[in-house]
Design a protein around this motif. Structure first.
Motif, PDB file in Angstrom:
ATOM      1  N   LEU A  61     -15.849   7.064 -56.704  1.00 36.93           N
ATOM      2  CA  LEU A  61     -14.928   6.884 -55.401  1.00 36.93           C
ATOM      3  C   LEU A  61     -16.001   7.448 -54.429  1.00 36.93           C
ATOM      4  O   LEU A  61     -16.922   7.909 -54.174  1.00 36.93           O
ATOM      5  CB  LEU A  61     -13.903   7.926 -55.638  1.00 36.93           C
ATOM      6  CG  LEU A  61     -12.798   7.917 -56.733  1.00 36.93           C
ATOM      7  CD1 LEU A  61     -12.050   8.925 -56.548  1.00 36.93           C
ATOM      8  CD2 LEU A  61     -12.183   6.512 -56.365  1.00 36.93           C
TER       9      LEU A  61
ATOM     10  N   CYS B 267      -7.253   4.851 -52.888  1.00 41.74           N
ATOM     11  CA  CYS B 267      -8.289   4.398 -53.611  1.00 41.74           C
ATOM     12  C   CYS B 267      -8.002   3.178 -54.710  1.00 41.74           C
ATOM     13  O   CYS B 267      -8.616   2.323 -54.902  1.00 41.74           O
ATOM     14  CB  CYS B 267      -9.057   5.427 -53.927  1.00 41.74           C
ATOM     15  SG  CYS B 267     -10.004   6.455 -52.627  1.00 41.74           S
TER      16      CYS B 267
ATOM     17  N   PHE C 260     -13.706   9.998 -49.915  1.00 39.94           N
ATOM     18  CA  PHE C 260     -12.397  10.263 -50.709  1.00 39.94           C
ATOM     19  C   PHE C 260     -11.917  11.673 -50.355  1.00 39.94           C
ATOM     20  O   PHE C 260     -12.708  12.591 -50.038  1.00 39.94           O
ATOM     21  CB  PHE C 260     -12.763  10.269 -52.315  1.00 39.94           C
ATOM     22  CG  PHE C 260     -11.629  10.676 -53.111  1.00 39.94           C
ATOM     23  CD1 PHE C 260     -10.353  10.142 -53.103  1.00 39.94           C
ATOM     24  CD2 PHE C 260     -11.816  11.915 -53.980  1.00 39.94           C
ATOM     25  CE1 PHE C 260      -9.295  10.354 -53.855  1.00 39.94           C
ATOM     26  CE2 PHE C 260     -10.800  12.227 -55.006  1.00 39.94           C
ATOM     27  CZ  PHE C 260      -9.777  11.509 -54.885  1.00 39.94           C
TER      28      PHE C 260
ATOM     29  N   ALA D 276     -13.232  11.418 -59.191  1.00 42.82           N
ATOM     30  CA  ALA D 276     -14.058  10.968 -58.257  1.00 42.82           C
ATOM     31  C   ALA D 276     -15.579  10.704 -58.758  1.00 42.82           C
ATOM     32  O   ALA D 276     -16.260   9.755 -58.375  1.00 42.82           O
ATOM     33  CB  ALA D 276     -14.450  12.145 -57.203  1.00 42.82           C
TER      34      ALA D 276
END
Length: 146
Positions: A64, A78, A68, A59
C-alpha cells in the motif's frame, strides 16, 4: 472451492466476489491468476488478532502507498483504486482466515464487507477482482453444499 468441484474463472468480472476456499486451493488460484497476468497478493493471517495487525499485514502484502491511513476507510479506498499496482485484474489470497475470525470476529466481518465492496466496484468497471479466504478443510464439512 475444491470440496464442491467448483473452479473459478478469474478472468470474468461477472464472477467477482469473496470466496471461501480450502488452504490447498490458494496455490492453484495463484498459479491460475499468474497465467492470466492478474496481480496476485497473498496475505497470511496466522496469528492475526485484530484490526491493527491486519492493516499492517495488508499494507505489507499489498504494498500500500506510504499515504495509507491505516484505518478501514483508507483500506476501502485503496482496494477500490489499486493504481499503484497496475494490472488488468486482481486476486487477493488470504491464508489462515479462520484465525482472524476466531480472534476478532467483528474485524473479520468488516474486512469481508470491504472486500465485497471492492469486488463489486471492480465488476462495475469490468475488472476482475477476487478475494479468496482459506478456511480449514473441516469448515466445509460443517456447512455442506445444498
Amino acid at each position: 472451492m475444491s470440496p464442491h468441484g467448483f473452479d473459478l474463472d478469474l478472468t470474468r468480472p461477472a464472477m467477482n466476489g469473496v470466496y471461501f476456499v480450502s488452504a490447498g486451493d490458494l496455490d492453484r488460484l495463484a498459479r491460475a491468476a499468474a497465467r492470466e497476468q492478474l496481480q496476485v497478493c497473498r496475505t497470511d493471517l496466522a496469528g492475526c488478532h485484530g484490526k491493527d495487525e491486519l492493516l499492517r499485514r495488508l499494507a505489507a502484502s499489498l504494498q500500500l502507498p506510504a499515504t495509507f491511513g491505516h484505518n478501514w476507510d483508507a483500506l476501502a479506498d485503496c482496494l477500490r483504486d489499486l493504481g499503484w499496482m497496475p494490472a488488468w485484474g486482481y486476486v487477493l489470497l488470504f491464508d489462515h482466515a479462520d484465525q482472524l475470525l476466531q480472534a476478532a470476529e467483528a474485524d473479520y466481518n468488516i474486512l469481508l464487507g470491504i472486500l465485497d465492496d471492492a469486488a463489486t466496484f471492480g465488476g462495475e468497471h469490468d475488472m476482475p477482482w477476487f478475494a479468496c479466504l482459506a478456511l480449514p478443510d473441516g469448515a466445509f464439512d460443517e456447512h455442506p453444499a445444498a
